[in-house]
Design a protein around this motif. Structure first.
Motif, short mmCIF file in Angstrom:
data_model
loop_
_atom_site.label_atom_id
_atom_site.label_comp_id
_atom_site.label_asym_id
_atom_site.label_seq_id
_atom_site.Cartn_x
_atom_site.Cartn_y
_atom_site.Cartn_z
N HIS A 33 5.63 4.55 -3.44
CA HIS A 33 4.51 4.92 -2.58
C HIS A 33 3.19 4.43 -3.17
O HIS A 33 2.35 3.87 -2.46
N ILE A 34 3.00 4.65 -4.46
CA ILE A 34 1.74 4.21 -5.09
C ILE A 34 1.60 2.70 -5.00
O ILE A 34 0.52 2.19 -4.68
N VAL A 35 2.67 1.96 -5.24
CA VAL A 35 2.62 0.49 -5.16
C VAL A 35 2.23 0.05 -3.75
O VAL A 35 1.33 -0.77 -3.56
N PHE A 36 2.90 0.61 -2.72
CA PHE A 36 2.59 0.23 -1.34
C PHE A 36 1.17 0.63 -0.97
O PHE A 36 0.46 -0.13 -0.29
N ALA A 37 0.74 1.81 -1.41
CA ALA A 37 -0.62 2.26 -1.10
C ALA A 37 -1.66 1.32 -1.71
O ALA A 37 -2.63 0.95 -1.06
N TYR A 38 -1.43 0.92 -2.95
CA TYR A 38 -2.37 0.00 -3.61
C TYR A 38 -2.37 -1.36 -2.91
O TYR A 38 -3.43 -1.97 -2.75
N ILE A 39 -1.19 -1.83 -2.50
CA ILE A 39 -1.12 -3.11 -1.78
C ILE A 39 -1.90 -3.04 -0.48
O ILE A 39 -2.59 -3.99 -0.10
N LEU A 40 -1.82 -1.91 0.21
CA LEU A 40 -2.54 -1.74 1.48
C LEU A 40 -4.04 -1.54 1.27
O LEU A 40 -4.84 -2.01 2.08
#
Length: 135
Positions: free
Chosen positions: A81-88
């Motif tokens: 979740h943190i990885v996807f949130a940072y990517i977004l």
């Protein structure tokens, strides 16, 4: 009814659900409230046409999964979740205050990892919500 008015009603509803979630002592029930608030925030931001709709929808998925999955898989869900949130979110940073949602996602995620430690969970949950509210 005006879309702006509907959006603001959903935002107030999300805020009310968040406040109720802070009153709950059981972490899994508080996560259900967090998930529901994230859904309302997603609709709120979606009606306003803001990019935050994706992040808040992702938050709802994370919170919902944190309620139902076994603890041994929780850290992987939170990290993903943190990885996807940072990517977004990183490509959309224009001003210094645009970092606040990144901090909020990180703080709440750390709180979810500590959901067995009620006091730590609630403090992180509150701090993350405060960062979102400040944004």
């Amino acid at each position: 009814m005006d879309i702006q008015l509907i959006s603001q009603i959903l935002g107030l509803l999300a805020l009310a659900v968040s406040v109720l979630g802070h009153q709950i002592k059981m972490p899994k029930v508080a996560l259900v409230f967090l998930c529901l608030a994230s859904v309302f925030w997603a609709f709120h931001f979606g009606l306003l046409g803001q990019v935050a709709v994706f992040t808040t929808a992702l938050n709802a998925i994370r919170s919902g999964l944190a309620v139902v999955i076994p603890d041994k898989f929780l850290k992987y869900v939170v990290m993903l979740h943190i990885v996807f949130a940072y990517i977004l979110m990183i490509p959309n940073i224009e001003f210094a205050y645009d970092v606040l949602p990144l901090l909020a996602v990180t703080v709440i995620s750390i709180g979810i990892l500590n959901r067995k430690r009620g006091c730590v969970f609630r403090r992180m949950f509150f701090l993350g919500e405060a960062l979102w509210f400040a944004y």
